[in-house]
Write a protein that holds these residues in place. Sequence first.
Motif, PDB file in Angstrom:
ATOM      1  N   GLY A   1       2.278   0.962  -3.306  1.00 30.37           N
ATOM      2  CA  GLY A   1       1.128   1.819  -3.964  1.00 30.37           C
ATOM      3  C   GLY A   1       1.266   3.342  -3.853  1.00 30.37           C
TER       4      GLY A   1
ATOM      5  N   LEU B   1      -3.984   5.103   5.768  1.00 30.69           N
ATOM      6  CA  LEU B   1      -3.289   4.303   4.937  1.00 30.69           C
ATOM      7  C   LEU B   1      -2.543   3.122   6.060  1.00 30.69           C
ATOM      8  CD1 LEU B   1      -0.774   4.428   2.094  1.00 30.69           C
ATOM      9  CD2 LEU B   1      -0.231   3.271   4.084  1.00 30.69           C
TER      10      LEU B   1
ATOM     11  N   LEU C   1       0.927  -1.128   0.135  1.00 36.40           N
ATOM     12  CA  LEU C   1       0.017   0.094  -0.091  1.00 36.40           C
ATOM     13  C   LEU C   1       0.677   1.330  -0.001  1.00 36.40           C
ATOM     14  CD1 LEU C   1      -2.700  -1.125   2.705  1.00 36.40           C
ATOM     15  CD2 LEU C   1      -2.945  -1.119   0.155  1.00 36.40           C
TER      16      LEU C   1
ATOM     17  N   ARG D   1      -5.338   1.099   7.209  1.00 37.42           N
ATOM     18  CA  ARG D   1      -5.612  -0.161   6.318  1.00 37.42           C
ATOM     19  C   ARG D   1      -4.561  -1.257   6.487  1.00 37.42           C
ATOM     20  NH1 ARG D   1      -6.129   0.504  -0.276  1.00 37.42           N
ATOM     21  NH2 ARG D   1      -6.519  -1.994  -0.275  1.00 37.42           N
ATOM     22  N   CYS D   2      -3.394  -1.034   6.594  1.00 39.65           N
ATOM     23  CA  CYS D   2      -1.973  -1.953   6.533  1.00 39.65           C
ATOM     24  C   CYS D   2      -2.393  -2.788   7.737  1.00 39.65           C
ATOM     25  CB  CYS D   2      -0.850  -1.473   6.766  1.00 39.65           C
ATOM     26  SG  CYS D   2      -0.132  -0.547   5.445  1.00 39.65           S
TER      27      CYS D   2
END
Length: 188
Positions: free
Chosen positions: A22, A178, A18, A181-182
């Motif tokens: 990402g 972020l 990500l 989300r990880c």
Amino acid sequence: MDIDAAAVTAETRAWVELAVVGLNLCPFAKAAQVKNQIRYVVSDAADDEALLATLCDEMQRLVDTPAAEVETTLLIHPGVLGDFGDFNDFLGVAEAAVDEMGLEGVLQVAAFHPDFQFGGTEADDITNATNRSPWPTLHLLREDSITRAVDSFPHPDSIYETNMRTMETLGVAGWLALRQRCKRDATG
């Protein structure tokens, strides 16, 4: 400290996916990730000496393994060097180990840490997030791979500036989202 190596690896993999790939923080990482050539190692070291031993073992393993199998290694060490100052001091020890093993010009050690701070920045400067990983991590890179990647990139000097702009655009709220989300992706 009890270390759940699978959870640590999963969160680090999610961060690579990500953030590093990402957000294109490292334009060279995607190829190794897609080819499954990133070795993730979670060390159970509880002190600097044990981490140094693991680091030396992993550097030798990387040198002894064809790049087609393992391009790079992330040595994740959640049980030691949680303090960024201590971690930063250890980087000198890591570089000395590279030299002592005769690997100068062969391998390079890059630094990632949850509290990473570039010199000359404040701790809360969002641009520090380019090198902020879920766990203290030493990234072992092959020098010849770095040279090939840099030579193939049109403006390698622009990577740092681009990363700073990326983080400033993302902002603190975006970075925290972020990171969450990880964590979510790591737990399924």
